[in-house]
Scaffold this active site. Structure first.
Site, PDB file in Angstrom:
ATOM      1  N   LYS A 205      24.846 -16.503  -1.800  1.00  0.00           N
ATOM      2  CA  LYS A 205      23.804 -15.568  -2.248  1.00  0.00           C
ATOM      3  C   LYS A 205      22.569 -16.340  -2.730  1.00  0.00           C
ATOM      4  O   LYS A 205      21.423 -16.018  -2.382  1.00  0.00           O
ATOM      5  CB  LYS A 205      24.370 -14.699  -3.375  1.00  0.00           C
ATOM      6  CG  LYS A 205      23.358 -13.997  -4.223  1.00  0.00           C
ATOM      7  CD  LYS A 205      22.684 -12.884  -3.460  1.00  0.00           C
ATOM      8  CE  LYS A 205      21.484 -12.358  -4.224  1.00  0.00           C
ATOM      9  NZ  LYS A 205      21.027 -11.093  -3.762  1.00  0.00           N
ATOM     10  N   CYS A 259      14.642 -11.821  -8.110  1.00  0.00           N
ATOM     11  CA  CYS A 259      15.562 -12.611  -7.287  1.00  0.00           C
ATOM     12  C   CYS A 259      14.974 -13.959  -6.890  1.00  0.00           C
ATOM     13  O   CYS A 259      15.430 -15.002  -7.356  1.00  0.00           O
ATOM     14  CB  CYS A 259      15.921 -11.809  -6.047  1.00  0.00           C
ATOM     15  SG  CYS A 259      16.476 -10.148  -6.460  1.00  0.00           S
TER      16      CYS A 259
HETATM   17  N1  SAJ Z   1       6.792 -12.765  -0.299  1.00  0.00           N
HETATM   18  C1  SAJ Z   1       5.763 -13.595   0.131  1.00  0.00           C
HETATM   19  N2  SAJ Z   1       5.749 -13.986   1.436  1.00  0.00           N
HETATM   20  C2  SAJ Z   1       6.695 -13.589   2.330  1.00  0.00           C
HETATM   21  C3  SAJ Z   1       7.737 -12.752   1.897  1.00  0.00           C
HETATM   22  C4  SAJ Z   1       7.762 -12.340   0.566  1.00  0.00           C
HETATM   23  O1  SAJ Z   1       4.890 -13.989  -0.651  1.00  0.00           O
HETATM   24  O2  SAJ Z   1       6.609 -13.985   3.499  1.00  0.00           O
HETATM   25  C5  SAJ Z   1       6.881 -12.357  -1.718  1.00  0.00           C
HETATM   26  C6  SAJ Z   1       6.806 -10.848  -1.943  1.00  0.00           C
HETATM   27  O3  SAJ Z   1       5.477 -10.395  -1.952  1.00  0.00           O
HETATM   28  C7  SAJ Z   1       7.509 -10.730  -3.296  1.00  0.00           C
HETATM   29  C8  SAJ Z   1       8.559 -11.827  -3.241  1.00  0.00           C
HETATM   30  O4  SAJ Z   1       8.160 -12.705  -2.196  1.00  0.00           O
HETATM   31  O5  SAJ Z   1       6.624 -11.003  -4.373  1.00  0.00           O
HETATM   32  C9  SAJ Z   1       9.968 -11.357  -3.001  1.00  0.00           C
HETATM   33  O6  SAJ Z   1       9.983 -10.330  -2.027  1.00  0.00           O
HETATM   34  P1  SAJ Z   1      11.068 -10.239  -0.860  1.00  0.00           P
HETATM   35  O7  SAJ Z   1      10.768  -9.013  -0.112  1.00  0.00           O
HETATM   36  O8  SAJ Z   1      11.116 -11.512  -0.112  1.00  0.00           O
HETATM   37  O9  SAJ Z   1      12.471 -10.185  -1.592  1.00  0.00           O
HETATM   38  P2  SAJ Z   1      13.091  -9.308  -2.806  1.00  0.00           P
HETATM   39  O10 SAJ Z   1      13.021 -10.147  -4.039  1.00  0.00           O
HETATM   40  O11 SAJ Z   1      12.547  -7.949  -2.880  1.00  0.00           O
HETATM   41  O12 SAJ Z   1      14.621  -9.232  -2.305  1.00  0.00           O
HETATM   42  C10 SAJ Z   1      15.315 -10.437  -2.047  1.00  0.00           C
HETATM   43  C11 SAJ Z   1      15.964 -10.327  -0.654  1.00  0.00           C
HETATM   44  N3  SAJ Z   1      16.497 -11.627  -0.257  1.00  0.00           N
HETATM   45  C12 SAJ Z   1      16.235 -12.161   0.946  1.00  0.00           C
HETATM   46  O13 SAJ Z   1      15.490 -11.654   1.769  1.00  0.00           O
HETATM   47  C13 SAJ Z   1      16.926 -13.462   1.280  1.00  0.00           C
HETATM   48  C14 SAJ Z   1      17.055  -9.260  -0.691  1.00  0.00           C
HETATM   49  O14 SAJ Z   1      17.756  -9.227   0.542  1.00  0.00           O
HETATM   50  C15 SAJ Z   1      18.038  -9.562  -1.829  1.00  0.00           C
HETATM   51  O15 SAJ Z   1      19.066  -8.596  -1.913  1.00  0.00           O
HETATM   52  C16 SAJ Z   1      17.265  -9.548  -3.123  1.00  0.00           C
HETATM   53  O16 SAJ Z   1      16.299 -10.602  -3.056  1.00  0.00           O
HETATM   54  C17 SAJ Z   1      18.223  -9.785  -4.268  1.00  0.00           C
HETATM   55  O17 SAJ Z   1      18.622  -8.812  -4.936  1.00  0.00           O
HETATM   56  O18 SAJ Z   1      18.666 -10.927  -4.451  1.00  0.00           O
END
Ligand code: SAJ
Length: 433
Positions: A205, A259
């Site tokens: 995870k 996360c």
């Molecule tokens: N972000 C970027 N660039 C990107 C992708 C995201 O700057 O290319 C930023 C987003 O704007 C945000 C942050 O990253 O601020 C996190 O967003 P996210 O959509 O990547 O992830 P979370 O935190 O909403 O959810 C993540 C997910 N993990 C993965 O994709 C590996 C989700 O599947 C998990 O269940 C969740 O963490 C968790 O609960 O751990």
């Protein structure tokens, strides 16, 4: 059909409880927060998430989901409690996991299964939860099954992903693993991958989220390098991603949520090998400072300026502000202006600063403490507008309307929401990340 107790009715526990109930299990949702229990009893859903209200209502109305403020007996106990994190020490608090184990122990019977879904540092299931449960006098693996099954759902798409995503299941032994597989099979459409080691499941995870955080840091660093060469890094990333083995992430204002900014530190709880991972965290946390630099450069000074931040949620179309990049940016803007005081002859500090007027607006966030303002109040007379979250609403902004409201013409689009040419042709100065 099984009896299930879900401990913790937050972003993961509540949808999980409703999912099992909607698949005909008899579920009791438990939370230590009386307000959550009372609210759910009245059909009041406390989490903003697309489709969740109807989904939970269906479960409650079917009678398969009930809520309680007392722990009781069940064939399965699923723990989805928070694991808060100290920003200074970078250490997690595992008290809620331990407390959940201690609360379950008096109700644990031979043949039951306890599943930890909360994200935790490697070793927590065995080192923290197991001893708490064994206060029952029963032994994990022999008398009851003990498992880590991390949640992987994406806020904003929780219900679909809960059902469709693959699951990792790691029991403390084969019997434990199999017990959990039987339960999750009742609704999971994705593959179920198993390991007979709960610590491996915890590790998996964390490395999924760390992978994403490190890759976003790479994208952010490429954006900074691209700016030095005066090129559009997003265009470059899109072109680079045409290669079959390249999948660069997107740059932005930083990384938020509960996360990605935290899980890399959980990996370091029992290891000091974080080099690349720590650097990635520093790069991502540094993006707010980078935006402050852009604003200062474009506006000449921040002192006395009115700056609207559009989007306080940590990402688009959700109402969650945990570890939000916009809040970091607001804080850094205030700090940047407060940091410019001059020393007086008597050793005191004097500041002629007018401060910076940072206005926060977010159509998805309802939070009294953050003093959010409506859109008009945010942009009225603003010297600059910064798009900090990719909410769909912000793609609909109309240049002529914003032009009329704002005092200045500076737009900083950190999420690639606006068509660059159109806004520039309407007289805006548009900066992107
Ligand atoms: N972000 C970027 N660039 C990107 C992708 C995201 O700057 O290319 C930023 C987003 O704007 C945000 C942050 O990253 O601020 C996190 O967003 P996210 O959509 O990547 O992830 P979370 O935190 O909403 O959810 C993540 C997910 N993990 C993965 O994709 C590996 C989700 O599947 C998990 O269940 C969740 O963490 C968790 O609960 O751990």
């Amino acid at each position: 059909m099984s009896t299930i107790f879900v401990h913790g009715l937050g972003y993961i526990g509540l949808p999980t409880a409703a999912m099992f109930a909607n698949y005909e299990h008899e579920v009791t949702g438990y939370d230590t927060d009386e307000e959550i229990i009372e609210g759910l009893d009245d059909g009041d859903i406390h989490i903003e998430e697309p489709g969740l209200r109807a989904f939970v209502t269906q479960a409650l109305e079917s009678g398969n989901l009930t809520v309680s403020n007392e722990v009781g007996e069940a064939k399965y106990h699923i723990i989805a409690v928070p694991t808060p994190f100290d920003d200074e020490s970078k250490e997690p608090t595992l008290d809620y996991v331990e407390a959940a184990g201690e609360a379950i122990a008096p109700h644990l019977r031979t043949g039951d299964t306890v599943i930890l879904e909360s994200t935790v540092p490697p070793g927590t299931t065995v080192e923290t939860l197991q001893p708490a449960l064994e206060q029952s006098g029963l032994n994990a693996g022999a008398d009851f099954a003990l498992v880590h099954c991390p949640e992987t759902v994406l806020p904003g798409d929780i219900i679909t992903e809960l059902k469709g995503n693959d699951r990792i299941i790691g029991g403390v032994n084969g019997v434990s693993t199999e017990a959990a597989v039987r339960l999750y099979k009742s609704f999971v459409d994705g593959e179920i991958y198993t390991t007979e080691n709960a610590t491996t499941a915890e590790f998996v995870k964390l490395i999924q989220n760390t992978y994403r955080d490190v890759n976003i840091a790479l994208a952010n660093e490429l954006a900074l390098i691209g700016a030095d060469y005066d090129i559009d890094s997003r265009e470059a990333i899109e072109m680079a991603n045409t290669h079959p083995r390249v999948d660069l992430h997107q740059p932005g204002p930083g990384v938020g949520g509960h996360c990605l900014p935290i899980d890399p530190w959980f990996l370091g709880h029992g290891s000091d090998q974080l080099d690349l991972i720590r650097t990635a965290r520093t790069i991502n946390d540094g993006m707010a400072g980078h935006i402050v630099d852009i604003l200062r450069k474009e506006l000449g000074t921040l002192d006395g300026k009115r700056i609207a931040l559009l989007g306080v949620a940590y990402k688009g179309n959700v109402g969650d502000t945990r570890q939000s990049p916009a809040l970091d940016l607001a804080h850094e803007l205030q700090e940047a202006v407060a940091e410019a005081p001059e020393a007086t002859a008597d050793g005191g500090i004097q500041s002629d600063s007018d401060g910076v007027d940072v206005r926060l607006h977010d159509p998805h966030v309802d939070d009294q403490i953050l003093h959010l303002v409506d859109f008009e109040a945010a942009v009225n007379d603003a010297d600059a507008v910064v798009i900090t979250t990719d909410h769909d609403e912000f793609a609909e902004l109309v240049p002529a309307e914003l032009c009329e409201s704002m005092a200045g013409d500076l737009l900083v689009d950190t999420k690639d929401m606006l068509p660059e040419r159109e806004w520039i042709s309407e007289g805006f100065s548009l900066r992107r990340i």
